[in-house]
Structures are given as C-alpha cells and as structure tokens.
Design a protein around this motif. Structure first.
Motif, short mmCIF file in Angstrom:
data_model
loop_
_atom_site.label_atom_id
_atom_site.label_comp_id
_atom_site.label_asym_id
_atom_site.label_seq_id
_atom_site.Cartn_x
_atom_site.Cartn_y
_atom_site.Cartn_z
N LEU A 1 -3.53 9.21 4.91
CA LEU A 1 -4.55 8.53 4.10
C LEU A 1 -4.37 7.02 4.09
CD1 LEU A 1 -4.96 10.94 1.06
CD2 LEU A 1 -6.47 10.63 3.01
N ILE A 2 -3.15 6.54 4.33
CA ILE A 2 -2.91 5.10 4.25
C ILE A 2 -2.55 4.52 5.63
CG2 ILE A 2 -1.54 3.27 3.17
CD1 ILE A 2 -3.17 4.74 1.11
N LEU B 1 2.15 1.59 -3.40
CA LEU B 1 1.06 2.13 -4.22
C LEU B 1 1.00 3.65 -4.09
CD1 LEU B 1 -1.65 1.66 -5.86
CD2 LEU B 1 -2.76 1.85 -3.63
N ALA B 2 1.07 4.13 -2.83
CA ALA B 2 1.00 5.57 -2.62
C ALA B 2 2.14 6.27 -3.35
CB ALA B 2 1.03 5.88 -1.13
N ARG B 3 3.34 5.67 -3.28
CA ARG B 3 4.47 6.27 -3.99
C ARG B 3 4.20 6.31 -5.48
NH1 ARG B 3 9.94 3.63 -3.28
NH2 ARG B 3 10.58 5.36 -4.61
N ARG C 1 0.85 12.75 3.25
CA ARG C 1 -0.42 12.25 2.74
C ARG C 1 -0.50 10.74 2.93
NH1 ARG C 1 -3.41 16.05 -0.72
NH2 ARG C 1 -2.86 17.93 0.39
N THR C 2 0.60 10.05 2.60
CA THR C 2 0.62 8.60 2.77
C THR C 2 0.32 8.25 4.22
OG1 THR C 2 2.38 8.56 1.16
CG2 THR C 2 1.96 6.52 2.34
N PRO D 1 -5.35 5.09 8.78
CA PRO D 1 -6.54 4.20 8.76
C PRO D 1 -6.17 2.73 8.92
CG PRO D 1 -6.53 5.67 6.84
CD PRO D 1 -5.25 5.90 7.56
N LEU E 1 1.43 6.46 -6.91
CA LEU E 1 0.42 7.47 -7.21
C LEU E 1 0.96 8.87 -6.96
CD1 LEU E 1 -2.76 5.76 -5.69
CD2 LEU E 1 -2.10 5.91 -8.08
N GLY E 2 2.24 8.95 -6.61
CA GLY E 2 2.88 10.26 -6.47
C GLY E 2 2.52 11.00 -5.21
N ALA E 3 2.32 10.26 -4.10
CA ALA E 3 1.84 10.87 -2.86
C ALA E 3 2.79 11.95 -2.35
CB ALA E 3 1.66 9.80 -1.79
N ARG E 4 2.22 13.02 -1.81
CA ARG E 4 3.02 14.03 -1.14
C ARG E 4 3.42 13.53 0.25
NH1 ARG E 4 0.21 19.70 -1.48
NH2 ARG E 4 -0.30 19.79 -3.69
N LEU F 1 0.84 -1.20 0.00
CA LEU F 1 0.00 0.00 0.00
C LEU F 1 0.87 1.25 0.00
CD1 LEU F 1 -3.01 -0.73 2.40
CD2 LEU F 1 -3.02 -0.47 -0.08
#
Ligand code: ATP
Ligand code: ATP
Ligand code: MG
Ligand code: MG
Lengths: 257, 310, 276, 276, 257
Positions: free
Chosen positions: C168-169, C154-156, C164-165, C172, C158-161, C151
């Motif tokens: 948002l990841i 995945l965030a990387r 944010r990871t 949760p 999707l270019g996560a700032r 996950l």
C-alpha cells in the motif's frame, strides 16, 4: 473548563537514550481523560521521543506506560499519532487516506467508509471525498490527516506540531477547528508545539520541558474559560501564563539585551 | 520398413549447416529431402543453422547436431583443439576460392601491392591469403585486410578493391548486383593449393556408434546430389521454394548452383572421395599461418569408410 | 489548456519526424546517392509494404522474443530491486556484479549463449532480459530506498500488518521510477533481440533477413528492416508510457475516476453530488 | 567509521567477484566441460597474459575508440542537454527524435555507417558516441530543468551577469545527474566499440581477434577477450566515479580543502586557525 | 527609539496584477532611513510581490518606486533581498557564499574577502569560513545568508520571512542577532513575517496588509524602548499593540467561538 473524570494515561519514570545521548530523563506524568494537554520545549529536548514511546514506536529504556490502567510498553494501536508533516498518501483519495489505517490493518469495511464520509462531511470536506491530496490546500490536508487519526477510534490522540507548516491565518482557523473536533469527539489530546500562544490558547494544561536531557520542568494549569476568542490572546490571564512559560523556556537567554 | 507406415521408426539426424542462413549449397540436401531419399533410408533430417560461421563444429561436439557441413580448415582447427571430429566425405573436390573485383576493373595480382582485400576473418581465408600474397611476390604487410559483416556493398562502393570468395558465390553475387561477371582470380591462378573447401563431418563417437546412420545419410545425399546435378533448374527452384525468405533471388540460386555442380566430382567423375594429399596441403597452409601448431597425419582427419558405392 | 498540451505533445514530434524524413529524401536526391548505398524514404517504405507477407512472420517472431525477454527482464529487475532494497548485504555484494554484467559487450557473449541454449527463443530472451533488467533494478532500488521514511513510520503508527506497508505504501511510491526503468529497457529491448538473432537464428529472423539484404545490395530492404525493428522498440516505449499514465492517475487528475482505486471502494450511497 | 565504509565498499565487491570466479571454476570442473567449449578462469587469464604482446595493441586501439567516442558522446550529450533546457521548442521537437535514435538497433546501422565512413576510427567513434550521448543528454536536461528555481532567482537578486548564473549556479547543481549519465554511458561505451569493430575493422581489433579465437575453438581466448573488453568498460566506469568524487567535495567533506574552489581564493591572512 | 534622519524609500501608487489576480492594490508608502519596519498580512496578500517589485525582480503595472530619491523601477542592485529559504549554494564554502554576489557580478576582490571574513568573525562564524553549508545548523545557515545580503553593501535590506523555518528558541536568538547587526551596520530593514510577536518585538513600525487584493490597512508605531527583552513580550504596551494588529488581521475571523 471541563471537569476531568479520571486518569487515561500514566507514565512512571520513563527514560530513553540514543547511544550517548540522553534523550529523555526519567519522566513521570498522568493525563486526565478528556483533557487537552500541550507540551512545549526547545528543539531536541525529547518531545517527539516521548510521543514515539507513548505510541509504541519506540521501546523506553526503563519505566512504565499505561493507558486506561493497562501497560502498553512497545505495543501499537492504543493511540492515534499524527506527525508534523501531514503525510497524506498521494495515490489515495481523501476517502482512501482517511481509511488508510483500516486498509493497513485489515479490510476497509462498509462501516469504515461510512465513518470516514461522515467525518469529511461534518468538517467541510464532503465535496472532496474522491479528490487526490494533490489538489487540496495545506489546511485541508491537515484536516484529512487529523481525520485519519480520528478514524482509528482511539481515545488518546498524540499530535506532534500538526500546524507547524501553516501560515498564521490558516493556523488560527485550524486551531478553532481542532477545538471543535475535540469537543465533538470527547477524545484526550496531547499536543506538541513550539508556539507558546498556541499551547496556552488550546490547552487545559501546558507541560514545559527543559533542554536535553529532556524532563518536565513546569506543569501549568490554564484556568481560562472556554470558548476562547482572539481577544483571549491579549487578556491579562493569558499573558501571565504566557510570561511564566516563556521564562521557563528562555532561562538561559534571560540575560539577552 | 515402408516409408508411409513407419514414420515413428525414422531415425532423426540433426544436420548443421556452416552458415547462419540457408543458401544454394544446401540444394543437394533439399533435393534428398524432397525426393524422399532420406526417408527411404529411414532417416528424418532436421536442417539447423549455426549462430555464426565458426560454431558448427562446436555444435557437433556438444551433440546439438549429428552431422555437419563445414569448411576443411574449420575441421582441422577443431581437431587441433582436441574436438573429436571426423570428416566423412568431401562436398566439393577442388579449390575454387580466390579474389573477385568489380566488373571491368584493371586489377591483377601484378598490381596487388597496397590494395584493400576483404576477408570474413575465418580460418579458411586466413589460411589462403598468404598463398595469394606469395604468388604476387609480396608480404602480408603489403596489403590491407578488411574484415566486415558484408563485402558486396563495400566492393561496389569502392571501399575495398578485392573481395574473397568462392566462384560459385562470388560470380552470381556480383552478377546479380551489376549484371556483369566480376574480374576473378581463383584456384591455381591465385596460387592456392588444390584443397577442397567443404566436407561433411561428424564426431568420431557418433560415426562409430551410428555407422549405419552415417552411411545411410551419405547414400541419400549422394542420390540428392546426383539428382540436383542432373536437374539443375528444378533443384535450384526447389531450394528457392523451400526457403522463400532466404533473401536470395531465384536467379542467384540457379546461377550459383550451376556453378557449384562442376566442383562436386573429381577427375574420375567420383563424388565424396577424400585423399591424404588434400589434408596434408591444408596442414601446410594452416601451420604456415600459425592457425594450428602441429600437423597431424591426414588419417586423423578423415575416413572414406562411410562412403556409398558409386 | 490540457487539450492544447496533448495536441502539442502529439503534433510537435510528428512535425519533427516529417522534417527528418524530408531531409533524408533531399539528401538522397541532391547527393545523387546510388540506390544500393542508401534508399529514399519511399523506397524503404515500399520495401516493407511490398514484402509484408515475408516480413510479418519475422516481425512477429521478433515481437515474441521481446515479449518474453522484456517480461523476464522486468520481473527479474523488479525482484532484484526489491530484494536488494530489503537485504542490505545483497545490495552491497550484488550491485557491483550487476554493473559488470552491463559492461560485458553483449555481442561478445551471444555465441556462448547459443552454444548453451540452442537456437530457439532461449538465447534471445536471455539477451533481451540481460539488457532490460538492469535499468529496472537500478530504478526500483533507488525508488524503494527513497520512499519517504516518514510514510513507513506512518504505516507503523497505523499498526500496519507485514506486507501491507509494502503493497500500500512502498509499491505505489516506486511506480514512477519503475516506469523510468521500464521505458529505458523498452528502448533497448529490440537491440537485444536483434543481437540475439544475429547470433542465432534457426533459419529465419529479421536480423538474418537484413543480413541477406545487405548481401543483395538491397539498401531499401536494409533500411526498411531497420525501420521495422525501430518501430517495435518504439511500440514498447509507447506502451510503457500509456501504462504509466494508467497506473498514476493521481499525477494528472485531481478527482479519482469512478472505477479507480479508492473510488472503487466507494459505495453508491456515498458518491458525492458536488464533486467536480 | 569512514575507514570502515571505504573498507566495506572495496572488500565486499572483491569478495563477491571471488565467489563468482570460484563458482565458474567449479562449474567447469564438476560439469566436465571440455576446454573448447568453455575455459576455466585460470585458462582465460592465461589466454590474456600469455598473449599480452598481441592483445595490448588491440586493447589500446579499442581504448582509443572509446576515448574519442566517449568524449564526443559526452560533449554532444552535454550540448544537447544544455540547448534543450534553454530552448523549449528544441526540447519538445528533438526529444522524441532522440528517443527513436536509441530504439534503432545499433547493430543494424553499423553496416551503413561503415559504408559511409570506412574502416578506421570513424564508425566506431560514431557508434560509441551514439550510445553514450543519450543518457548524458537526458540526465543533463533533467538536472538543468530541476535546478532549484529559487537559486536562479537568488542569482538575479544578486545582480548576476549573463552566463555567470549558468556557470556558478546551474552547472554545479547539475554535476550529480551529469555523472549519472556519464556512468551509464561509460558502462555501454565498450559495447559500442565492439559492435563497431564487428561491423568492420581493417587490420586488427579485439572483436576480430575474438572472432578468430571462436573460429579456432579457443574458448580461453574468447572468454579472455570478453574479460578484457569488460575491463575497459569497468575502467571507464571507475574513472567516472573517481572524477565525480573529485568534482563534488561538498557532498562528502564538511571543510573545503586548501586548493579547492572557494578556499583557493582565501588569502593566507584569513586562513582560520580553529577550523576543524 | 532612534530618530530617523530622512526618507530612504518612497512608493507611490504601486500596483501589480497577475492575469486576473490583483496581487497588489495601489500602494503608497515611505520608509525612513535607518528604521526597522515589519510587514504582516495573511498568506497571498502580496507581501512577497511588494518585495519583488522593490528589489527590481518584478516590474509594477503602475506607480513609482524611489530609493534615496532616485527611481529604481525595474532595476536591480539597490537593495539586498533575502528570501525565506536560506538558499546557500552547497558547493561553495561559507566564505564563497558570502562573496557570491561579487562572484556573480564580477571578480571576487581581496577587499570582498576581507569584508566577508570580518563579518563572519564578528558574528561567530570565524571558525567556519572554509566549511561547506551542509555542515552548518539552521541558525548558522540563516546567518550566512544574511551576511551574504549585507555583503552587497546596500543601504536597504529586504528580509522575507527569514526565520520562518527555525524553532522558537533559535528564532529568538536570531532575532537578537539581527537587531545587533542592524544596530552595527546602520541599515534600513524591511521585514516580512507571519508572527505578530516577532513583528512588534523587532520593529519601529509595523505595516498590516489586508487579504488579496493586498493593500496596507494599518500602520502601527511601536513606541517601546530598546533594547527589548523577553519580558517585553508580556508587557502591557506590547500586548496593546499586538491586540490592535491581531484585530486587523483577523477581522473576518472575529466572530469565531
Ligand atoms: N533515532 C534516533 N537516533 C539517535 N538519536 C535520536 C533519535 N531520535 C532522536 N534522537 C535524538 O534525541 C534527542 C531528542 O529528539 P526529539 O526528536 O525527541 O526532540 P524534539 O523535542 O522532538 O525536537 P524538535 O522540537 O526539534 O522536534 C535529539 O538530540 C535527537 O537528536
Ligand atoms: N508569478 C506569479 N504568477 C501568478 N500569480 C502570482 C505570481 N506571484 C504571486 N502570484 C499571486 O499573487 C498573490 C500574492 O502573492 P505573494 O507571493 O506576494 O503573497 P505573500 O503575501 O508573499 O504570501 P505568503 O505569505 O504566503 O508568502 C497570490 O495570490 C499569488 O498566488
Ligand atoms: Mg520533534
Ligand atoms: Mg511570500
């Protein structure tokens, strides 16, 4: 077969090693805009490593990667990358998952949601926008994951064994669906699979990689007219291409009884 | 200065009690507060309660409290530990500590051998128990000492034979529970030296820097003590009213206080006055039980210089 | 089906508690237990209700202690967990120390704490927090260390700032273990407060009240106070269960509520008709 | 690599503890803290070593309490866990009751226990067991409930006799959670023993010794006793870690030792030559 | 192709339902001793349910199951059953896993250990007897699981998608190996798979099942000589059979573009 307009992706002498493991021998490659190219090769030959480099997750040890003529070594965002597992986030709804890319990079705008909704509606998930992934079937989950990748609006899509976990029937349906998405959205697809039938069935071109240290040992044009049907799988054109690829893959195993 | 106009000018005194909660021995302080004796001396007294029965002296040395109410043995142990405490007045004048058993029991010192005795595990009980055993002609190993967080349920349930207490607590406690007076052996009958149990103490530095405050405090307390001795029921009721949630009944408070009053004066009817003799007797008990190593001269412990005229 | 489950999950405990109370009553009756040794359930209840005006301020004081202590413990626990998961050397050097803090008999350090901090809220809050933070830290750390690494990848992809990871990841994904830690902490919070009160109460507290009840041989009062204390602890526990339910709708629902995350951002134009 | 890990796992905690002790020493020195308020680490150490002949019998007494209490708690915990996993209605009716037992402030029930059981080992053992059994039960239950169901099916397919599945499949599969529970219990066991000792002890006990030291303003003795108590708890914890290592060779080794399960049954004739 | 000597397994009108789900329509079937029979069919059509009934894990709602002429409804022990996951027990060594069946039913005898050791040695795991499964590769694990099934010494082997989790190359090697085991040990194999290539390549006979409620809709003889090689996969005989099976499987999907 569609006529490619120009080159989208160019690799020149890209290499990668992990410690003492040469994961990728110098690899050069170019991919035409709008084409569907599959990559097959034994486990551990460096397929995922190649994708990781293309997507910018990994830095290559040497060589050049260009998308649309611009070098993209080590930068992310120029390619939509879908991993083998669907990796839906269980705490976000279908809509939330499709717009996850936007949420992670900035704000989810009205436009993002509009696009996600239209994707979902077009591809049969319109009734599930507010569902959590837990209540979706395997095929539906894969579709959401692919829509999330599409929603990034990159021209290049990297799909790493997206259908590996599905049973034969669902897999066949998903292949049909992927082809329709590809046709609609005019993207360029690079597709990793272990299933030679799948590779030949879907692609304009199949690249065959050798065992570690991986390099491309064959580049097979699939000159079979589209749309392709179930019958295609047992046509002579098809089996000829499949035989060529299988021979490349099982070179060492050839002598088996 | 007048009481009404100048509450801002009142000197604050933090007074620490020796027990984690309020009980009837604090009646003189309550009386002094209610009758306005502190205020007329220019004092504002906060009553605070320590975390456990052994920490009051530490709170004096840290400055968390200015004047405190502690047992004489705690006082001696603190001095031994180089805590610069000074006893400024006796609370009671004689030793009313001893053994208490269930009403109607046939227990005496003669059949003490093999019995279970309750102890709070405090310095005072530790110092006194050997005297009792000696008086009975036994060694400490002849009895079993039980320490627990409470004695009464154990006594009534027959889990222990004797509890240890002072008469002003032991009698109303058992009377309240059973409606009868306990079997008791206290003071000289128990073989213990006639050492007062409680004193008012402060630190040497506070005493010298705030001599007038200490004097004013003791003056107000003396007035409170005299008032509470003269009006026992009213004073006990005032305590009950001040601490309705103390957990003690009004009857207990009244009986306890009436048993306390006779202890407060010496043979000459004087309050507060300390003697060399009381401290050297205590020294003996503490050295014998190895709770202090050396016996300081009595004058290191106390001073009568802050006592009000009576 | 779901109705039935809720019913069962509520009713069965009620029945077992009733059975327990009945057993208690019977033991007292048949054993001819003296009132000063142990009360009947009814006597214990009356000791609470008839002294409610006395007990309520004490109870609310204890609640206040647990509010601050539990809050502080939870915050510190989360902080430690997050920091230790992000900084490996901290995990390696701090973890053994934290284990030792829990092996220290808390009753033994209550007095020094009081000397240090006085008699008000201070030491109680510290003791409660001391007990609460540990399970929270352990669970948050475990949770964060076991977030599906894919996950994060995945965030990387999707270019996560940055951050944010995390929000948002990782956050949760750690909610379930976090609440496991909080539930354990909640169960023990009151024990901490009571230990604190025993060590230091400036005059009034539930613990001191109980202490004097013991002295007064009022067994009904003693048991009643214990019941009150336990009830505070259980309320915390139930509060945590409720919060957990509210924070993890995806574990029980298949469709998001209108107002929940994800659905909230759904413009009216797109609200689907056929959604079940 | 493995050597390095062991080294790191041993050395890093030692360093952090040394740092902690150093900090303590500095605070006392720079803060000019009086000896009767708080001791230096050295003074605390001397208070232990120079009184060792007094302290050792008390310490061994406390150890004895934890041996029985921990043993009883572990056995009861395992029993409850197994029974509850096998009998669903027991799980549903007993679980809430068990949670409540943990919310009861143990300090508040120590006195009634003493009244019931006297001043000897009894109440201490009960209190320790009361604290220890719960994490064991919860972990064993969770573990048994999460044994890969396919393994159970496999056993059925292989024609397993009753109980064989339990001992050959379910028990080994639950070892890791079992030890998680035991480690938590070990950490808190001494706290339980000390609470018991504070509530009542006849003759001598560490808690009483500490109480006396507090009375005598001997802060070095007070802290020293706390250190001793903590050390007992940590020993239990380390013992559990060691046992866990010994019980789960397959988690760290790729080849079984000669004497271990499975290899033990290997006749010499079949011992392989090339095994790495 | 080997000549079957006689019937080993007979099913007559076996049915099963779960609540309102008809998992298995009345199914009749007979399997010859020593043959290798594959079963293909869409997900959820009742293949595993059938195996569960054959092995005795499940009671059928009706019908008769006989092995070697004797009814075995609801009894276990007459068939070796290998599930899709390898399900090695991590706390037992390779030897311990192979002898697990013996341990669960009685004592592990000297003879059991001798047999396990000889299996392992014969099939290339002789050096790993004392290894824990954690240190084995996917292919090795599958082999151990199959040896465990063989060690039960039942004539009938039920294999439920044993190679589903392996990559193409390893899978091919395992297929070769399974064929050699089958040849050596003279067992009768029933084999579930989703991969039509695999089914045809391995079997004497392929049974095709319909979607739920499952029943056998086709029974295809594979008259291709053994030993079969990689080249077999693209021969005309092979593709003809494959086409027939695919057509049966994708009846509903036939009209896809
Ligand atoms: N982060 C890493 N560190 C060390 N080695 C790695 C790492 N990632 C990959 N490798 C090694 O590099 C080689 C190529 O791996 P890669 O994942 O690219 O193979 P693959 O072709 O995708 O295999 P598969 O088909 O099994 O997914 C393998 O030997 C792998 O073990
Ligand atoms: N224990 C059970 N209880 C209820 N329904 C069941 C049970 N086992 C199977 N089913 C249902 O019976 C049907 C057949 O299941 P089965 O597992 O036999 O399918 P399968 O052909 O093995 O599928 P797959 O290829 O996905 O393994 C499915 O609809 C399944 O949901
Ligand atoms: Mg890969
Ligand atoms: Mg199945």
């Amino acid at each position: 077969m569609r006529v490619p307009n120009s080159e989208l992706l160019t690799l020149v002498d890209v290499t990668k090693r992990f410690g003492t493991t040469q994961a990728l021998s110098p690899t050069s490659l170019s991919i035409e805009r709008g084409s569907f190219v599959s990559i097959v090769g034994p486990s551990g030959c460096g397929k995922s490593t190649l994708f990781n480099i293309l997507s910018g997750l990994l830095l290559p040890d040497g060589g050049e990667v260009a998308v649309g003529g611009k070098s993209v070594v080590g930068s992310t965002g120029h390619a939509g990358y879908m991993l083998q597992k669907d990796l839906l986030v269980p705490w976000r709804t279908v809509l939330g998952n499709i717009t996850l890319g936007a949420a992670l990079t900035g704000r989810v705008t009205e436009e993002d949601r509009r696009q996600a909704t239209s994707f979902a509606t077009r591809y049969g998930l319109g009734d599930f926008l507010r569902h959590y992934p837990g209540s979706l079937s395997g095929g539906m989950r894969q579709r959401v994951a692919l829509m999330r990748t599409l929603a990034l609006n990159t021209e290049l899509l990297l799909l790493d064994e997206p259908f590996g976990a599905l049973d034969a029937q669902t897999r066949f349906e998903m292949q049909q669906w992927l082809l329709s998405v590809w046709r609609d959205s005019q993207r360029t697809v690079l597709f990793i699979t272990h299933d030679v039938d799948e590779a030949v069935f879907l692609s304009d071109r199949v690249l065959v990689m050798s065992p570690r240290p991986g390099r491309i040992v064959d580049d097979v044009e699939v000159a079979i007219t589209r749309p392709r049907t179930l019958a295609t799988l047992t046509e002579t054109d098809f089996t000829t291409i499949k035989a060529r690829i299988l021979r490349q893959l099982h070179r060492d195993a050839e002598s088996l009884s | 200065s007048t009481v009404s106009g100048a509450s801002a000018q009142l000197t604050t005194v933090n007074f620490v009690y020796d027990f984690p909660g309020p009980d009837m021995e604090i009646t003189p302080i309550v009386a002094a507060q209610q009758q306005g004796y502190f205020a007329s001396q220019g004092l504002k007294v906060n009553i605070i309660f320590p975390p456990d029965t052994s920490t009051s002296s530490q709170m004096l040395t840290t400055g968390a409290a200015n004047i405190g109410f502690i047992t004489t043995s705690d006082m001696a142990v603190a001095v031994q530990a180089k805590a610069p405490l000074l006893s400024v007045a006796n609370y009671s004048m004689s030793n009313n500590w001893g053994l208490f058993a269930k009403p109607g029991s046939k227990l005496t010192l003669a059949n003490l051998k093999g019995k279970k005795l309750f102890s709070w595990g405090d310095t005072w009980t530790n110092a006194m128990l050997p005297f009792v055993v000696k008086k009975a002609g036994l060694k400490m190993s002849d009895i079993t000492v039980v320490t627990a967080s409470n004695d009464m349920p154990l006594l009534l349930a027959g889990k222990i034979d004797w509890t240890t207490s002072t008469s002003n607590y032991g009698v109303p406690g058992i009377f309240g529970a059973t409606g009868k007076n306990p079997v008791a052996i206290t003071g000289a009958a128990a073989g213990v030296p006639n050492v007062p149990v409680w004193v008012y103490a402060t630190t040497k530095s506070y005493a010298s820097a705030h001599a007038s405050v200490v004097k004013a405090f003791l003056k107000a307390v003396l007035e409170g003590t005299k008032y509470a001795s003269a009006h026992q029921s009213a004073a006990a009721a005032a305590f009950t009213k001040a601490y309705p949630k103390s957990g003690y009944t009004a009857a207990y408070n009244k009986l306890g206080w009436s048993l306390t009053v006779p202890l407060l004066t010496n043979a000459k009817g004087k309050y507060f006055v300390q003697t060399d003799a009381q401290w050297s007797l205590l020294n003996q008990g503490l050295v014998a039980t190895k709770q202090i190593k050396t016996a300081p001269t009595p004058s290191t412990y106390y001073s009568n210089a802050y006592l009000p005229a009576q | 089906m779901n109705r039935f489950k809720i019913f069962r999950n509520l009713v069965v405990p009620v029945i077992s508690f009733s059975a327990l109370i009945g057993l208690w009553e019977l033991i007292i009756l048949w054993g001819h237990v003296q009132g000063y040794l142990a009360p009947t359930p009814l006597a214990a209840w009356e000791a609470i209700s008839s002294n409610w005006s006395t007990l309520w301020p004490l109870t609310s004081w204890t609640i206040k202690e647990t509010v601050w202590g539990f809050g502080a413990g939870a915050v510190i626990g989360i902080l430690f967990g997050v920091l230790m998961s992000k900084l490996r050397f901290l995990q390696r050097s701090l973890y053994p120390v934290l284990v030792v803090t829990q092996a220290v008999p808390i009753v033994a350090i209550a007095s020094p704490l009081v000397l240090l901090m006085g008699f008000n809220l201070g030491p109680k809050v510290v003791i409660v927090a001391w007990i609460v933070f540990f399970p929270v830290t352990v669970n948050v750390l475990d949770g964060l260390n076991h977030v599906d690494h894919d996950l994060i990848t995945l965030a990387r992809v999707l270019g996560a700032r940055p951050w944010r990871t995390f929000f948002l990841i990782e956050v949760p994904a750690t909610i379930t273990p976090l609440f496991s830690g909080l539930k354990i902490g909640a169960t023990y919070a009151v024990t901490g407060a009571v230990i604190g009160e025993m060590a230091a109460s400036s005059g009034q507290s539930l613990a001191l009240y109980q202490h004097t009840q013991i002295g007064q041989l009022n067994s009904a009062g003693v048991y009643g106070t214990t019941i009150l204390m336990t009830a505070i602890g259980m309320s915390w526990f139930l509060l945590m269960i409720t919060l957990e339910h509210l924070c993890t709708p995806w574990l029980r629902r298949s469709v998001a509520r209108r107002w929940s995350r994800g659905a909230r951002t759904l413009d009216n134009t797109y609200v689907v008709k056929g959604a079940k």
